[in-house]
Design a protein around this motif. Structure first.
Motif, PDB file in Angstrom:
ATOM      1  N   GLU A   1      -1.259   4.462  -3.223  1.00 31.91           N
ATOM      2  CA  GLU A   1      -2.460   4.352  -3.464  1.00 31.91           C
ATOM      3  C   GLU A   1      -3.238   5.827  -3.643  1.00 31.91           C
ATOM      4  O   GLU A   1      -4.174   5.817  -4.225  1.00 31.91           O
ATOM      5  CB  GLU A   1      -3.221   3.777  -2.172  1.00 31.91           C
ATOM      6  CG  GLU A   1      -2.635   2.512  -1.668  1.00 31.91           C
ATOM      7  CD  GLU A   1      -1.531   2.741  -0.585  1.00 31.91           C
ATOM      8  OE1 GLU A   1      -1.036   3.905  -0.503  1.00 31.91           O
ATOM      9  OE2 GLU A   1      -1.135   1.779  -0.045  1.00 31.91           O
TER      10      GLU A   1
ATOM     11  N   ILE B   1      -3.169   8.461  -0.888  1.00 40.05           N
ATOM     12  CA  ILE B   1      -4.071   8.893   0.265  1.00 40.05           C
ATOM     13  C   ILE B   1      -3.342  10.041   0.945  1.00 40.05           C
ATOM     14  O   ILE B   1      -2.174  10.011   1.556  1.00 40.05           O
ATOM     15  CB  ILE B   1      -3.942   7.702   1.204  1.00 40.05           C
ATOM     16  CG1 ILE B   1      -4.283   6.384   0.799  1.00 40.05           C
ATOM     17  CG2 ILE B   1      -4.617   8.011   2.663  1.00 40.05           C
ATOM     18  CD1 ILE B   1      -3.973   4.952   1.356  1.00 40.05           C
TER      19      ILE B   1
ATOM     20  N   ARG C   1       0.400   8.745   2.678  1.00 39.67           N
ATOM     21  CA  ARG C   1       1.079   7.953   1.623  1.00 39.67           C
ATOM     22  C   ARG C   1       2.459   8.736   1.211  1.00 39.67           C
ATOM     23  O   ARG C   1       3.384   8.495   1.095  1.00 39.67           O
ATOM     24  CB  ARG C   1       0.284   7.427   0.642  1.00 39.67           C
ATOM     25  CG  ARG C   1       1.332   6.533  -0.418  1.00 39.67           C
ATOM     26  CD  ARG C   1       2.065   5.402   0.714  1.00 39.67           C
ATOM     27  NE  ARG C   1       1.236   4.351   0.985  1.00 39.67           N
ATOM     28  CZ  ARG C   1       1.262   3.741   2.059  1.00 39.67           C
ATOM     29  NH1 ARG C   1       2.188   3.898   2.718  1.00 39.67           N
ATOM     30  NH2 ARG C   1       0.525   2.590   2.326  1.00 39.67           N
TER      31      ARG C   1
ATOM     32  N   LEU D   1      -7.059   5.943  -4.609  1.00 41.44           N
ATOM     33  CA  LEU D   1      -8.025   5.784  -3.638  1.00 41.44           C
ATOM     34  C   LEU D   1      -8.802   6.851  -3.256  1.00 41.44           C
ATOM     35  O   LEU D   1      -9.986   6.542  -3.155  1.00 41.44           O
ATOM     36  CB  LEU D   1      -7.080   4.878  -2.474  1.00 41.44           C
ATOM     37  CG  LEU D   1      -8.142   4.275  -1.487  1.00 41.44           C
ATOM     38  CD1 LEU D   1      -8.715   3.220  -2.114  1.00 41.44           C
ATOM     39  CD2 LEU D   1      -7.233   3.835  -0.225  1.00 41.44           C
TER      40      LEU D   1
ATOM     41  N   PRO E   1     -12.534   1.481   2.719  1.00 45.18           N
ATOM     42  CA  PRO E   1     -11.255   1.486   2.021  1.00 45.18           C
ATOM     43  C   PRO E   1     -10.464   0.464   1.890  1.00 45.18           C
ATOM     44  O   PRO E   1     -10.047  -0.170   0.850  1.00 45.18           O
ATOM     45  CB  PRO E   1     -10.751   2.698   2.836  1.00 45.18           C
ATOM     46  CG  PRO E   1     -11.883   3.404   3.337  1.00 45.18           C
ATOM     47  CD  PRO E   1     -12.811   2.561   3.879  1.00 45.18           C
ATOM     48  N   CYS E   2     -10.482  -0.242   3.160  1.00 46.17           N
ATOM     49  CA  CYS E   2      -9.411  -1.351   3.120  1.00 46.17           C
ATOM     50  C   CYS E   2      -9.946  -2.729   2.343  1.00 46.17           C
ATOM     51  O   CYS E   2      -8.945  -3.521   1.708  1.00 46.17           O
ATOM     52  CB  CYS E   2      -9.010  -2.126   4.818  1.00 46.17           C
ATOM     53  SG  CYS E   2      -8.219  -0.654   5.701  1.00 46.17           S
TER      54      CYS E   2
ATOM     55  N   CYS F   1      -8.786  -1.644  -1.182  1.00 47.27           N
ATOM     56  CA  CYS F   1      -7.311  -1.176  -1.025  1.00 47.27           C
ATOM     57  C   CYS F   1      -6.551  -2.536  -1.132  1.00 47.27           C
ATOM     58  O   CYS F   1      -5.431  -2.838  -1.722  1.00 47.27           O
ATOM     59  CB  CYS F   1      -7.044   0.079   0.005  1.00 47.27           C
ATOM     60  SG  CYS F   1      -5.424   0.332  -0.166  1.00 47.27           S
ATOM     61  N   GLY F   2      -6.995  -3.174  -0.180  1.00 48.49           N
ATOM     62  CA  GLY F   2      -6.332  -4.550   0.052  1.00 48.49           C
ATOM     63  C   GLY F   2      -5.982  -5.276  -0.992  1.00 48.49           C
ATOM     64  O   GLY F   2      -5.053  -5.712  -1.750  1.00 48.49           O
TER      65      GLY F   2
ATOM     66  N   ARG G   1      -3.732  -3.439  -3.624  1.00 49.99           N
ATOM     67  CA  ARG G   1      -2.317  -3.237  -3.391  1.00 49.99           C
ATOM     68  C   ARG G   1      -1.562  -4.813  -3.539  1.00 49.99           C
ATOM     69  O   ARG G   1      -0.717  -4.888  -4.357  1.00 49.99           O
ATOM     70  CB  ARG G   1      -2.250  -3.214  -1.965  1.00 49.99           C
ATOM     71  CG  ARG G   1      -2.294  -1.575  -1.538  1.00 49.99           C
ATOM     72  CD  ARG G   1      -2.183  -1.559  -0.071  1.00 49.99           C
ATOM     73  NE  ARG G   1      -0.932  -2.113   0.504  1.00 49.99           N
ATOM     74  CZ  ARG G   1       0.390  -1.384   0.543  1.00 49.99           C
ATOM     75  NH1 ARG G   1       0.453  -0.251  -0.107  1.00 49.99           N
ATOM     76  NH2 ARG G   1       1.317  -2.044   0.793  1.00 49.99           N
TER      77      ARG G   1
ATOM     78  N   CYS H   1      -2.350   4.994   8.464  1.00 51.13           N
ATOM     79  CA  CYS H   1      -3.382   5.301   7.367  1.00 51.13           C
ATOM     80  C   CYS H   1      -4.421   5.807   8.038  1.00 51.13           C
ATOM     81  O   CYS H   1      -5.238   4.964   9.195  1.00 51.13           O
ATOM     82  CB  CYS H   1      -3.387   4.020   6.605  1.00 51.13           C
ATOM     83  SG  CYS H   1      -4.810   4.292   5.195  1.00 51.13           S
TER      84      CYS H   1
ATOM     85  N   HIS I   1      -7.404   5.325   7.233  1.00 51.18           N
ATOM     86  CA  HIS I   1      -8.380   4.490   6.874  1.00 51.18           C
ATOM     87  C   HIS I   1      -8.447   3.227   7.590  1.00 51.18           C
ATOM     88  O   HIS I   1      -9.431   2.444   7.990  1.00 51.18           O
ATOM     89  CB  HIS I   1      -8.658   4.129   5.405  1.00 51.18           C
ATOM     90  CG  HIS I   1      -8.749   5.192   4.428  1.00 51.18           C
ATOM     91  ND1 HIS I   1      -9.810   6.283   4.451  1.00 51.18           N
ATOM     92  CD2 HIS I   1      -7.969   5.745   3.346  1.00 51.18           C
ATOM     93  CE1 HIS I   1      -9.549   6.674   3.640  1.00 51.18           C
ATOM     94  NE2 HIS I   1      -8.510   6.641   2.972  1.00 51.18           N
ATOM     95  N   SER I   2      -7.299   3.103   8.721  1.00 52.63           N
ATOM     96  CA  SER I   2      -7.269   1.701   9.117  1.00 52.63           C
ATOM     97  C   SER I   2      -8.182   1.569  10.286  1.00 52.63           C
ATOM     98  O   SER I   2      -8.311   0.482  10.722  1.00 52.63           O
ATOM     99  CB  SER I   2      -5.842   1.674   9.527  1.00 52.63           C
ATOM    100  OG  SER I   2      -5.364   2.444  10.416  1.00 52.63           O
TER     101      SER I   2
HETATM  102 FE1  SF4 Z   1      -5.131   0.700   2.324  1.00 54.15          FE
HETATM  103 FE2  SF4 Z   1      -6.461   0.076   4.369  1.00 54.15          FE
HETATM  104 FE3  SF4 Z   1      -3.809  -0.154   4.299  1.00 54.15          FE
HETATM  105 FE4  SF4 Z   1      -4.941   2.199   4.537  1.00 54.15          FE
HETATM  106  S1  SF4 Z   1      -4.956   0.611   5.923  1.00 54.15           S
HETATM  107  S2  SF4 Z   1      -3.279   1.437   3.086  1.00 54.15           S
HETATM  108  S3  SF4 Z   1      -6.739   1.924   3.206  1.00 54.15           S
HETATM  109  S4  SF4 Z   1      -5.350  -1.474   2.948  1.00 54.15           S
END
Ligand code: SF4
Length: 304
Positions: free
Chosen positions: A79, A81, A85, A116, A127-128, A131-132, A135, A220, A222-223
């Motif tokens: 992504e 990150i 990542r 991202l 973000p999710c 991103c989800g 992905r 991550c 952002h989680s």
């Molecule tokens: Fe993407 Fe959210 Fe998973 Fe991080 S936690 S990889 S931002 S979906």
């Protein structure tokens, strides 16, 4: 010192019973094998690609499917990150190279023209949420030519997904959960299977640690701000007060699942996105909508 329930060795973990390293590994692998067999997740004729993050769950699935079925491929989504990542991808590359497993990496930057990180510098969104969607899109296109996508979702993840959909009233989406996912069949949609469906997260973490997979246990960044994290914390607190809660959520959901599937079968009939041609329930899929709006603000135009 507590002794293993299967021999006279000292126990290293206490899950359903105390186990030494050898007996825990046997217990864990038997549980995963039973899930694959009981739900007919994968057969010898399948060409399976494993959605890998370089973390404990997907690396465990990659290791076991390679050991039991062979001829597997790892698929990773980069992504973009920073600090996360790149680290997990390095671990995954090393693991695949040690185990001679082919690895395919697809990046947001190549597919969409922005990472991202670049997108999040330009727009204020959770973000999710984007991103989800992106992905899932790349996993589906990256898995073309394979008959199954195996993912590392464990019992904790599934309990969170069930509760998230129930809290939001998304019963149609909940109907797509389960060990074998998807209620619509489309030649462009690769079925997804979850071999770790009945394994608690702490069991997977213990297995990955005891097997010395050589991975770092990263999360991550952002989680923490996602709805999933709020539901995860809630379920963890509940589990402490009432052990077995997560397992009950999943097992009781499986009793409901046939009814949900029956009610929503047909409501998810797929068309194809006018922009990218991928399966979609709308004229333009969610991924293309996000990409179009992000491209206009985030980065140089790129192929998609
Ligand atoms: Fe993407 Fe959210 Fe998973 Fe991080 S936690 S990889 S931002 S979906």
């Amino acid at each position: 010192m507590v002794k293993c329930s299967g021999c006279s060795e000292d126990a290293v973990i206490n899950v359903t019973s105390p186990y030494c390293k050898g007996h825990f590994i046997k217990y864990f692998e038997a549980k995963v094998a039973e899930t694959i067999k009981g739900y007919k997740l994968i057969s010898k004729n399948d060409k399976t690609i494993i959605a890998c993050s370089g973390g404990k769950d997907s690396t465990t699935v990659l290791y076991l499917l390679n050991k039991w079925f062979g001829n597997v491929t790892a698929l990773a989504i980069d992504e973009g990150i920073p600090g996360y990542r790149n680290v997990t991808l390095e671990d995954l590359r090393n693991f695949c190279s040690r185990n001679r497993i082919p690895l395919k990496v697809v990046s947001y930057k190549d597919a969409f023209g922005f990472s991202l990180h670049e997108a999040l510098r330009k727009v204020k969104v959770l973000p999710c949420n984007i991103c989800g969607t992106l992905r899932r899109h790349l996993l589906n296109t990256g898995a073309r030519g394979f008959t199954k996508i195996a993912t590392g979702h464990n019992l904790d993840d599934e309990a969170q997904s069930i509760m998230m959909n129930f809290f939001k009233g998304n019963f149609e989406i909940a109907a797509r959960l389960g060990p074998l996912t998807g209620i619509a069949s489309d030649s462009k949609f690769t079925p997804r299977v979850k071999p770790l469906y009945f394994c608690h997260e702490k069991e997977v973490a213990a297995y990955a640690f005891l097997m010395s997979f050589g991975i770092r246990f990263n999360e991550c960044p952002h989680s923490r701000v996602s709805f999933r994290a709020a539901v995860r914390d809630f379920l963890n607190r509940l589990e402490q007060q009432k052990p077995g809660s997560k397992q009950n959520v999943v097992e009781n959901f499986l009793k409901l699942l046939p009814l949900l599937k029956k009610k929503h079968s047909g409501s998810a009939v797929m068309r194809h996105c006018e922009s990218c041609g991928e399966p979609s329930s709308n004229e333009v899929c969610k991924a293309c909508s996000y990409v179009a709006s992000l491209r206009s603000v985030a980065a140089p135009v790129a192929k998609f």
